[in-house]
Design a protein around this motif. Structure first.
Motif, mmCIF file in Angstrom:
data_model
loop_
_atom_site.group_PDB
_atom_site.id
_atom_site.type_symbol
_atom_site.label_atom_id
_atom_site.label_comp_id
_atom_site.label_asym_id
_atom_site.label_seq_id
_atom_site.Cartn_x
_atom_site.Cartn_y
_atom_site.Cartn_z
ATOM 1 N N SER A 16 41.332 -15.860 -54.746
ATOM 2 C CA SER A 16 40.707 -17.042 -54.161
ATOM 3 C C SER A 16 39.377 -17.342 -54.834
ATOM 4 N N HIS A 17 39.092 -18.644 -54.962
ATOM 5 C CA HIS A 17 37.816 -19.114 -55.485
ATOM 6 C C HIS A 17 37.218 -20.055 -54.448
ATOM 7 N N GLY A 18 36.160 -19.630 -53.811
ATOM 8 C CA GLY A 18 35.527 -20.480 -52.813
ATOM 9 C C GLY A 18 36.439 -20.805 -51.651
ATOM 10 N N GLY A 19 37.354 -19.893 -51.298
ATOM 11 C CA GLY A 19 38.261 -20.125 -50.188
ATOM 12 C C GLY A 19 39.530 -20.843 -50.580
ATOM 13 N N CYS A 20 39.677 -21.262 -51.819
ATOM 14 C CA CYS A 20 40.865 -21.969 -52.291
ATOM 15 C C CYS A 20 41.833 -20.984 -52.933
ATOM 16 N N SER A 25 48.060 -24.342 -62.486
ATOM 17 C CA SER A 25 47.144 -25.483 -62.580
ATOM 18 C C SER A 25 46.917 -26.175 -61.243
ATOM 19 N N THR A 26 47.301 -25.536 -60.124
ATOM 20 C CA THR A 26 47.146 -26.121 -58.788
ATOM 21 C C THR A 26 46.123 -25.333 -57.981
ATOM 22 N N ALA A 27 45.204 -26.055 -57.325
ATOM 23 C CA ALA A 27 44.225 -25.443 -56.423
ATOM 24 C C ALA A 27 44.458 -25.990 -55.026
ATOM 25 N N ASP A 28 44.768 -25.094 -54.093
ATOM 26 C CA ASP A 28 45.035 -25.495 -52.711
ATOM 27 C C ASP A 28 43.841 -25.129 -51.841
ATOM 28 N N CYS A 29 43.104 -26.152 -51.427
ATOM 29 C CA CYS A 29 41.922 -25.959 -50.577
ATOM 30 C C CYS A 29 42.146 -26.589 -49.208
ATOM 31 N N SER A 31 42.605 -27.201 -45.344
ATOM 32 C CA SER A 31 42.115 -26.620 -44.074
ATOM 33 C C SER A 31 41.120 -25.488 -44.308
ATOM 34 N N ARG A 32 40.074 -25.750 -45.106
ATOM 35 C CA ARG A 32 39.049 -24.740 -45.386
ATOM 36 C C ARG A 32 37.689 -25.128 -44.799
ATOM 37 N N TRP A 33 37.651 -26.179 -44.007
ATOM 38 C CA TRP A 33 36.395 -26.657 -43.414
ATOM 39 C C TRP A 33 35.375 -27.026 -44.502
ATOM 40 N N LEU A 34 35.868 -27.531 -45.602
ATOM 41 C CA LEU A 34 34.980 -27.905 -46.701
ATOM 42 C C LEU A 34 34.326 -29.253 -46.432
ATOM 43 N N SER A 35 33.038 -29.363 -46.699
ATOM 44 C CA SER A 35 32.319 -30.631 -46.554
ATOM 45 C C SER A 35 32.082 -31.301 -47.904
ATOM 46 N N SER A 36 32.482 -30.614 -48.973
ATOM 47 C CA SER A 36 32.354 -31.182 -50.313
ATOM 48 C C SER A 36 33.406 -30.548 -51.210
ATOM 49 N N VAL A 37 33.622 -31.144 -52.367
ATOM 50 C CA VAL A 37 34.595 -30.615 -53.318
ATOM 51 C C VAL A 37 34.020 -29.367 -53.960
ATOM 52 N N PRO A 38 34.737 -28.233 -53.927
ATOM 53 C CA PRO A 38 34.219 -27.014 -54.568
ATOM 54 C C PRO A 38 34.089 -27.221 -56.075
ATOM 55 N N GLY A 39 33.014 -26.685 -56.653
ATOM 56 C CA GLY A 39 32.754 -26.893 -58.070
ATOM 57 C C GLY A 39 33.031 -25.697 -58.940
ATOM 58 N N ASN A 40 33.547 -24.614 -58.347
ATOM 59 C CA ASN A 40 33.726 -23.381 -59.118
ATOM 60 C C ASN A 40 35.192 -23.079 -59.408
ATOM 61 N N LEU A 41 36.049 -24.124 -59.389
ATOM 62 C CA LEU A 41 37.451 -23.903 -59.694
ATOM 63 C C LEU A 41 37.670 -23.990 -61.199
ATOM 64 N N GLN A 42 38.879 -23.667 -61.625
ATOM 65 C CA GLN A 42 39.187 -23.697 -63.043
ATOM 66 C C GLN A 42 39.068 -25.117 -63.599
ATOM 67 N N GLY A 43 38.529 -25.236 -64.782
ATOM 68 C CA GLY A 43 38.328 -26.549 -65.377
ATOM 69 C C GLY A 43 39.612 -27.241 -65.770
ATOM 70 N N ASP A 44 40.703 -26.472 -65.956
ATOM 71 C CA ASP A 44 41.969 -27.081 -66.354
ATOM 72 C C ASP A 44 42.877 -27.388 -65.160
ATOM 73 N N THR A 45 42.300 -27.442 -63.951
ATOM 74 C CA THR A 45 43.073 -27.764 -62.756
ATOM 75 C C THR A 45 43.669 -29.169 -62.879
#
Length: 677
Positions: A16-20, A25-29, A31-45
């Motif tokens: 997991s990266h930031g709860g995702c 190439s898929t990031a599933d975030c 139902s994580r109670w996120l208030s903004s888009v996480p910025g630490n995911l893979q760049g090739d998502t």
């Protein structure tokens, strides 16, 4: 038309990266109670799922790291604003879902952001409280769109300005809005193939001329008229759904089309060439006054004759159920040689005639249930009327007889529903004083028949062998109070094949039926009868479902869980029987059977001293009282006799000690033996 979000790869989830959760190439975030888009995911998502979070703003920098993004989903957030530069680094985005947000608040800024997506193919804006003007602004520069959903918004009126630039659009979903008028809104959408305008408030559809459209869903509106444009052009239309409207007449369809499914369920439709009082309206026409701005056109239609001008040779499904049809015009079905499914249930039909003039050679399903049919006519020798029919539903009519040998021509018939008609099965026992036997339905020798329903037909003690030559798997005889009043030998003809048998509410008693030979049965319904003793013949069967509700059973056999029946059962209904709370050993045994369901278990009750109790939670005093009542009688007698025996033994010992000397002297005097003392 709903936008789907698929997972392309099947692989083990990465760390997991930031709860995702990441996979390739898929990031599933989600139902994580996120208030903004996480910025630490893979760049090739390539696919980013942010559904069901609390994001309110998609800022200019939110997606900077994801330059290869192709699919983005932000459904069910609190999104109010997408800043104009939010997608500048993601211009390769193909699929965007923004459903169920609050985009109406800053729609003009959001529109500017969307205009930076030249490759966008699919856009979902459903559930955002958008008006038609807002929608127009949001999609104005999206000429690459192929699929658009603006369902569940507050759109009321559509004109040619709303979708002007969507020249590549293939699918459009407008369902569940408040649309009451459409004025040439789709004429510029030359590639549009699927249009959904269901659940709106359209009063009519006139001059329908979308020749390129393949699927049109206008169900659940208030449409009274559907009139296609008078043209000889070929319409690509394949599916037309007009169900759940207020249609008064059969729709005036395109003269040339590829229509294969016509859904007209739940309207107010009838034919008017003939009226019940004998009046003919065959030559009467109806004129429609069409007002468009300053121009006025008059359209003249002979509604009961207009269908003759439509080519319905490709039609396979016609659903006219839940209307007010009391007859079919002459030659009506002759125009549909490819028809496979015909639904005319819940109408007012009094007769239905099968003849060679209506070539229904391809028909596999015919539903005439819930009409007022008193007669089903068929021409003698009409051997090619229903050769492919498999399902024939005639339930809930007024039929007493069917055409002789009607099933002789149906070489593939598998399912017949005659329930709730006043029919009897042949052969009928001869009645003294009557020259002819009463009318009956003959199904003997119909080898393909596997499902037969005769519920509520008023069957009286059947005789002979009415099922001889059949291989029925499913038989419903429920609600026939006298069907089992005579010898049940006729039912034994089905013992080898029958898998499902319903004898609900047939006045069945405990000794009236022997089920031991029905080794193929898997489902048996004995509810609503007069059973006071569990039929012993059931113990050897391998049923999977058994219904014993509404009988007079005080208990089931104590060893029922150890029998073949108990081991095979997966579902049993037991409620509404007068069970004895003190003989519930069988109930406890059934509770321990693995895999056995008692769906009505909460409704099962037992009786104790005029009290109705739940067998799952018997009061402790009742349990002890029942144990006392059901104790072993031998043990009870032993407990009662033991104190008496002890008392007598003690009394005898006391008497012996008190009278010992006198007894010895008496014995000495009589026997003449000297005493040592």
């Amino acid at each position: 038309l709903a936008v789907g979000w698929g997972r392309e790869a099947v692989a083990a989830w990465a760390t997991s990266h930031g709860g995702c959760e990441l996979v390739q190439s898929t990031a599933d975030c989600t139902s994580r109670w996120l208030s903004s888009v996480p910025g630490n995911l893979q760049g090739d998502t390539e696919e980013l799922l942010l559904d069901d979070n609390t994001i309110q703003v998609l800022g200019n920098a939110s997606l900077l790291s994801y330059y290869q993004l192709r699919r983005l989903s932000l459904t069910k957030n609190r999104l109010e604003l997408i800043e104009p530069g939010a997608f500048l680094s993601s211009q390769g985005l193909h699929v965007l879902s923004l459903a169920d947000n609050l985009l109406f608040t800053n729609y003009s800024l959001t529109a500017a952001a969307l205009s930076a997506l030249p490759a966008l193919r699919t856009l979902d804006l459903a559930g955002n409280r958008l008006t038609e003007d807002m929608v127009s602004a949001l999609v104005w520069n999206l000429s690459s769109l192929e699929s658009l959903s603006v369902a569940r918004n507050i759109i009321m009126r559509l004109d040619s300005s709303v979708f002007t630039n969507l020249t590549q659009l293939l699918e459009l979903n407008l369902e569940k809005n408040y649309i009451f008028e459409i004025d040439q809104a789709f004429e510029g959408l030359q590639r549009l193939q699927r249009l959904n305008v269901a659940y709106n408030y359209l009063p009519c559809v006139v001059e329908f001329g979308l020749t390129q459209l393949r699927v049109l869903n206008v169900s659940n509106n208030i449409i009274e008229w559907f009139l296609a444009l008078e043209s000889d052009d070929l319409f690509e239309l394949e599916v037309l759904d007009l169900s759940h409207n207020r249609l008064l007449f059969f729709p005036v369809l395109p003269r040339q089309s590829k229509l294969h499914s016509l859904l007209l369920k739940d309207n107010e439709m009838s034919f008017y060439q003939r009226l019940p009082n004998g009046t003919s309206l065959a030559h009467v026409t109806v004129q429609f006054l069409l007002i468009d701005g300053n121009s006025t056109n008059i359209m003249t239609v002979s509604l009961w004759d207009e269908i003759c001008h439509s080519n319905l040779s490709s039609l396979r499904l016609l659903d006219m159920s839940q209307n007010q049809v009391w007859y079919l015009p002459e030659g009506f079905l002759a125009q549909m040689p490819s028809l496979t499914h015909l639904k005319l249930n819940q109408n007012c039909l009094e007769t239905f005639h099968l003849s060679e003039g209506d070539p229904l050679a391809m028909l596999t399903e015919l539903d005439l249930s819930q009409n007022q049919l008193e007669e089903l006519g068929a021409e003698v020798g009409a051997g090619n009327v229903l050769p492919n029919l498999q399902l024939f539903n005639l339930s809930t009519n007024r039929l007493r007889v069917l055409p002789p040998e009607v099933f002789t021509y149906t070489k593939k018939i598998t399912t017949v529903d005659l329930s709730h008609n006043r029919v009897d099965l042949c052969p009928q026992p001869a009645v003294t004083g009557e020259a002819e036997s009463p009318p009956c339905v003959d199904i003997r020798g119909v080898e393909t028949l596997t499902h037969l329903s005769l519920a509520g037909c008023g069957l009286r003690g059947l005789g002979g062998h009415p099922f001889q030559g059949t291989s029925l798997l499913h038989l419903d005889l429920s609600d026939n109070h006298q069907a089992l009043s005579r010898d049940q030998g006729w039912l034994q003809d089905l013992a080898l094949t029958l898998q499902v048998l319903s004898l609900r509410n047939t006045s069945l008693s405990s000794t009236a039926m022997d089920f031991s030979s029905f080794n193929s049965l898997v489902r048996l319904d004995l509810s609503g009868n007069s059973l006071t003793v569990f039929p012993a013949s059931l113990g050897g069967l391998k049923l999977r479902s058994l219904d014993l509700r509404d009988n007079g059973l005080p208990a089931l056999p104590p060893d029922v869980a150890r029998t073949s029946l108990g081991k095979s059962l997966r579902e049993v209904y037991l409620s509404r029987n007068p069970y004895n709370c003190c003989t519930l050993g069988w109930w406890d045994a059934l509770q321990r059977v693995e895999g056995l369901r008692v769906p009505d278990g909460q409704e099962v009750t037992c009786s104790y001293a005029s009290r109705t109790l739940n067998p799952r939670a018997l009061p402790e005093p009742v349990v002890w009282s029942c144990r006392w009542q059901t104790a072993n009688l031998a043990l009870l007698y032993l407990v009662l006799a033991l104190p008496t025996c002890l008392t007598l033994l003690v009394a005898f010992a006391v008497v012996f000690l008190m009278l010992k000397e006198k007894l010895l002297k008496m014995v000495k005097s009589r026997c003449g033996v000297s005493s040592p003392y």
